[in-house]
Write an enzyme that holds these catalytic residues in place. Structure first.
Site, PDB file in Angstrom:
ATOM      1  N   GLU A 173     -64.103 -29.862  66.248  1.00 37.24           N
ATOM      2  CA  GLU A 173     -64.634 -29.405  64.960  1.00 37.24           C
ATOM      3  C   GLU A 173     -65.499 -30.483  64.327  1.00 37.24           C
ATOM      4  OE1 GLU A 173     -61.836 -27.290  62.517  1.00 37.24           O
ATOM      5  OE2 GLU A 173     -60.736 -26.570  64.259  1.00 37.24           O
ATOM      6  N   PRO A 190     -69.596 -28.699  76.086  1.00 37.46           N
ATOM      7  CA  PRO A 190     -70.902 -28.887  76.692  1.00 37.46           C
ATOM      8  C   PRO A 190     -71.757 -29.913  75.934  1.00 37.46           C
ATOM      9  CG  PRO A 190     -70.498 -26.539  76.214  1.00 37.46           C
ATOM     10  CD  PRO A 190     -69.422 -27.324  75.553  1.00 37.46           C
ATOM     11  N   HIS A 374     -50.256 -13.562  63.427  1.00 37.57           N
ATOM     12  CA  HIS A 374     -50.751 -14.936  63.317  1.00 37.57           C
ATOM     13  C   HIS A 374     -49.638 -15.907  63.669  1.00 37.57           C
ATOM     14  CE1 HIS A 374     -52.353 -18.551  60.923  1.00 37.57           C
ATOM     15  NE2 HIS A 374     -53.076 -18.418  62.007  1.00 37.57           N
ATOM     16  N   HIS A 375     -49.908 -16.756  64.656  1.00 34.81           N
ATOM     17  CA  HIS A 375     -48.950 -17.789  65.055  1.00 34.81           C
ATOM     18  C   HIS A 375     -49.562 -19.152  64.798  1.00 34.81           C
ATOM     19  CE1 HIS A 375     -46.774 -14.998  68.179  1.00 34.81           C
ATOM     20  NE2 HIS A 375     -46.593 -14.610  66.930  1.00 34.81           N
ATOM     21  N   GLU A 445     -58.135 -24.115  67.032  1.00 36.45           N
ATOM     22  CA  GLU A 445     -57.810 -25.454  67.556  1.00 36.45           C
ATOM     23  C   GLU A 445     -57.434 -25.308  69.037  1.00 36.45           C
ATOM     24  OE1 GLU A 445     -55.905 -24.383  64.633  1.00 36.45           O
ATOM     25  OE2 GLU A 445     -57.733 -24.910  63.577  1.00 36.45           O
ATOM     26  N   GLU A 463     -61.883 -20.638  68.475  1.00 36.12           N
ATOM     27  CA  GLU A 463     -62.647 -21.477  67.557  1.00 36.12           C
ATOM     28  C   GLU A 463     -63.220 -22.628  68.396  1.00 36.12           C
ATOM     29  OE1 GLU A 463     -60.359 -23.746  64.836  1.00 36.12           O
ATOM     30  OE2 GLU A 463     -61.606 -23.226  63.130  1.00 36.12           O
ATOM     31  N   GLU A 469     -64.661 -22.117  57.918  1.00 37.25           N
ATOM     32  CA  GLU A 469     -63.675 -22.680  56.992  1.00 37.25           C
ATOM     33  C   GLU A 469     -64.145 -24.002  56.376  1.00 37.25           C
ATOM     34  OE1 GLU A 469     -60.222 -23.106  59.480  1.00 37.25           O
ATOM     35  OE2 GLU A 469     -60.965 -24.896  60.454  1.00 37.25           O
TER      36      GLU A 469
HETATM   37  C1  NOJ Z   1     -57.122 -23.656  60.913  1.00 41.56           C
HETATM   38  C2  NOJ Z   1     -57.771 -22.406  61.410  1.00 41.56           C
HETATM   39  O1  NOJ Z   1     -59.026 -22.676  61.972  1.00 41.56           O
HETATM   40  C3  NOJ Z   1     -57.887 -21.433  60.263  1.00 41.56           C
HETATM   41  O2  NOJ Z   1     -58.588 -20.276  60.654  1.00 41.56           O
HETATM   42  C4  NOJ Z   1     -56.509 -21.116  59.751  1.00 41.56           C
HETATM   43  O3  NOJ Z   1     -56.642 -20.321  58.602  1.00 41.56           O
HETATM   44  C5  NOJ Z   1     -55.738 -22.383  59.369  1.00 41.56           C
HETATM   45  N1  NOJ Z   1     -55.780 -23.358  60.408  1.00 41.56           N
HETATM   46  C6  NOJ Z   1     -54.293 -22.070  59.084  1.00 41.56           C
HETATM   47  O4  NOJ Z   1     -53.679 -21.579  60.229  1.00 41.56           O
HETATM   48 CA    CA Z   2     -59.858 -24.891  62.684  1.00 35.89          CA
END
Ligand code: NOJ
Ligand code: CA
Length: 671
Positions: A173, A190, A374-375, A445, A463, A469
């Site tokens: 990121e 890459p 969501h985990h 992540e 991602e 975000e």
């Molecule tokens: C980082 C993630 O990229 C984001 O999409 C998520 O909302 C937060 N972590 C919490 O899980």
């Molecule tokens: Ca993230």
């Protein structure tokens, strides 16, 4: 090997050739534009890569070193080499194109050292690049293979411009650096380069399986990029108790930057689908209780400001239903968020007390909106793996369609890295477990994308990029970021960037924002215009695309029409305009309809679009969403002009983009 050849020849009508001298071998691509020359000098194996007779990669080392075995880096002798010609067409479950050619010539170069340890190097030469991998067969004398160093080099000729993020064992990121290669110390892949003669290269890896992620180090700054694998806590890079099969090391080669985007080299190097019945795998646009937490109007934790309540979820589902979006993600649906950072914090089984999961899943189902679980793990793999199977089964039994995973935080067990072999294997177990329960996956992540979606088409998106975000709570992503990631990160595979922010200056909610991750919220904003947010649905490929803003910010805005209509999987992709970091225009076809997304960096520009991709004998209704005369990047980025026109293949459209702007166009045939 023999079995492989007979399989390939049986199904693909393959020719088998053998090379003249195993000490010096050459292999070229189907059209002969790319050539690889292999040689042994002083017992060390080397390769070189040529494109139209120009040397792109000079003499570069191959080999591996081990903790527990003789190294395979000197005193090697060549035993044999075999060539396979492979020609194939295949159709992905979803993708940038509905039909993919997989044509290459392969050389298997078998080498041996004094102790008769064997290493096979497979080289595949395509018309759009080169790939190679190591195979070290385990024999009865070894109980395991412990790799201490991979010796692969990419000796890049000249001093090309390059776009990359720094090497990092835990995150991708970051913002991309645009520098001469000699100024790059290290990089994640890459990494994309433009040579002085205009030829583009991108180095990455494909099919990262049971191995550590590869970073690159610019050895002595002389543009010899050496592999540096992400280690285990004890310094070992890769440990296997079977044959060692490395991922493919890939070098994409293209005369135009846009050809990097349309190349299928990374996917082609992965195995065909292991999922037989793929009827449950569905591209979609999804909404979610998400942006509110990032801009600080809601929270993940239970209590007064909790976002993922039953009631709020139903509001999002209603919005999705009204606009034809078929997925809903409630972040903060479960227990544990108040303990984030502690071991054993997250509970993937128990809903928050104000979230009735059965009711929400059922409500969505009735409205054609699938539930995405969501985990978030916070990086605590030890706990997650204990409950993973149960948590996935629970989602399946409830009737959920997929799961978004998250690994925000240092990995537990401590000392492990997000991009090391331990985690590569964990991320894969998640995809396989999800497939078992017919759940699609969106990983945040994550480990880098290396084309495994060919094998596991439920691995929808991930991602692994500095996504939307960051605009909510940091300096954000500058306009050039969007013109860079299609040519870098996106070459690995789909990106869950989460586009679709309408309130770009985040002013509708400014009185309700509470900071959780940022000193001065008042400075945060999304660094695009609204038209550019729409462009992202075409420019950034992902079979799952979020519609990320709060429903109240989007409802009633005519720009929503484009998001309603744009598909997320494609029959064909073209890149009419491509200048890395500057501007990019992508045209994608779904059935008879075409969609275009165009965007610019910090500079205002005009796009001159020749519509020669439209079918000759048809008229199309073009609906154009573009920056308006009064769109100002700083003050009024939300202003958008929408117009319709009848066009044909003979027309040329001129579209103006303001600084940080863009446009999106749909073309639908009339009758
Ligand atoms: C980082 C993630 O990229 C984001 O999409 C998520 O909302 C937060 N972590 C919490 O899980
Ligand atoms: Ca993230």
């Amino acid at each position: 090997m023999n079995r492989l050849i007979s399989l390939v020849s049986l199904f693909l009508g393959v020719l088998l050739l053998s090379c003249e001298s195993p000490r010096k071998v050459e292999i070229s691509s189907p059209s002969s534009s790319i050539e690889v020359k292999l040689s042994l000098s002083g017992g060390v194996p080397y390769y070189r890569v040529f494109y139209k007779d120009k040397m792109l990669i000079g003499k570069s080392k191959l080999g591996l070193q081990f903790k527990n075995l003789d190294n395979l880096d000197s005193e090697m002798v060549a035993v044999s080499c075999d060539t396979i010609h492979h020609r194939e067409k295949w159709s992905p479950v979803w993708g940038q194109s509905s039909s993919i050619d997989n044509n290459y010539n392969e050389m298997v170069w078998t080498l041996r050292n004094e102790t008769r340890m064997e290493m096979k190097v497979h080289f595949r030469v395509f018309d759009d690049g080169v790939a190679f991998r190591y195979v070290v067969p385990r024999n009865d004398m070894m109980d395991s293979i412990l790799v201490s160093k991979e010796l692969t080099q990419f000796s890049v000729k000249g001093n090309p411009e390059s776009w990359s993020i720094p090497a990092n064992y835990d995150s991708y990121e970051m913002l991309y650096n645009h520098k001469r290669l000699s100024k790059v110390k290290d990089a994640n892949t890459p990494i994309t380069m433009k040579r002085e003669d205009g030829v583009y290269l991108s180095i990455h890896e494909a099919s990262l399986t049971n191995y550590a992620g590869m970073t690159l180090v610019n050895e002595r700054g002389n543009n010899v990029l050496g592999a540096n694998l992400v280690p285990w806590p004890d310094g070992i890079k890769v440990r296997v108790d079977s044959d060692l099969i490395s991922p493919w090391r890939t070098i994409q080669i293209a005369p135009k930057a846009g050809d990097l985007i349309t190349s299928s080299l990374i996917l082609n190097l992965n195995e065909p689908s292991k999922v037989k019945d793929t009827s449950w795998i569905k591209p979609m646009k999804y909404v979610g209780v998400w942006w509110g937490m990032h801009i600080g109007t809601e929270v993940w934790t239970e209590g007064g400001r909790h976002g993922a309540t039953t009631e709020n979820s139903k509001r999002y589902i209603d919005f999705a239903h009204e606009h034809g979006f078929t997925g809903f993600l409630p972040e903060g649906w479960n227990k544990g968020w108040d303990k984030w950072g502690q071991s054993g914090a997250f509970d993937q089984i128990t809903p928050a007390k104000d979230f009735n999961i059965e009711e929400v899943v059922k409500y969505g189902k009735e409205k054609g909106v699938g539930f995405i679980g969501h985990h978030e793990t916070g990086g605590d793999i030890v706990t997650y793996e204990k409950y993973m199977d149960k948590a996935f089964k629970m989602l399946h039994d409830l009737g959920a369609v997929g799961v978004k995973t998250g690994y925000a935080g240092g990995i537990y067990p401590r000392g492990q890295h997000h991009h090391g072999q331990f985690m590569v294997n964990h991320y894969r177990r998640v995809v396989e477990t999800a497939a078992k329960y017919h759940l699609m996956v969106d990983a945040h992540e994550p480990i880098k994308a290396t084309g495994i979606a060919r094998t596991w088409p439920n691995m929808m998106t991930r991602e692994g990029v500095r996504g939307q975000e960051w605009n909510a709570w940091s300096d954000g992503n500058p306009p050039s970021h969007y013109a860079t990631i299609p040519f870098t990160r996106m070459l690995g595979g789909p990106i869950d960037y989460t586009p679709g922010i309408f309130d770009l200056l985040i002013k509708n909610t400014k009185d309700k924002r509470v900071s959780w991750n940022c000193d001065d919220l008042s400075k945060t904003r999304v660094h695009t215009t609204l038209a550019k947010q729409l462009a992202l649905y075409v420019v950034i490929f992902s079979p799952w695309q979020m519609v990320a803003d709060l429903p109240e910010n989007m409802e009633g805005n005519p720009a929503l029409q484009f998001i309603e209509e744009v598909p997320t999987t494609w029959d064909q992709t073209l890149v009419p305009i491509a200048q890395i970091g500057e501007e990019v225009v992508i045209a994608r076809r779904s059935g008879e309809n075409w969609f275009i997304g165009g965007l610019t960096n910090e500079k205002a520009r005009d796009s001159k679009l020749t519509l020669n991709f439209l079918e000759g004998n048809k008229k199309y209704r073009a609906t154009i969403f573009r920056d308006a005369a009064d769109t100002d990047f700083d003050k009024t980025p939300e202003k958008i002009a929408i117009e319709t026109r009848v066009v044909s293949t003979h027309d040329v459209l001129n579209v103006h983009m303001v600084q940080g702007g863009g446009y999106a166009i749909s073309f639908m045939p009339i009758n």
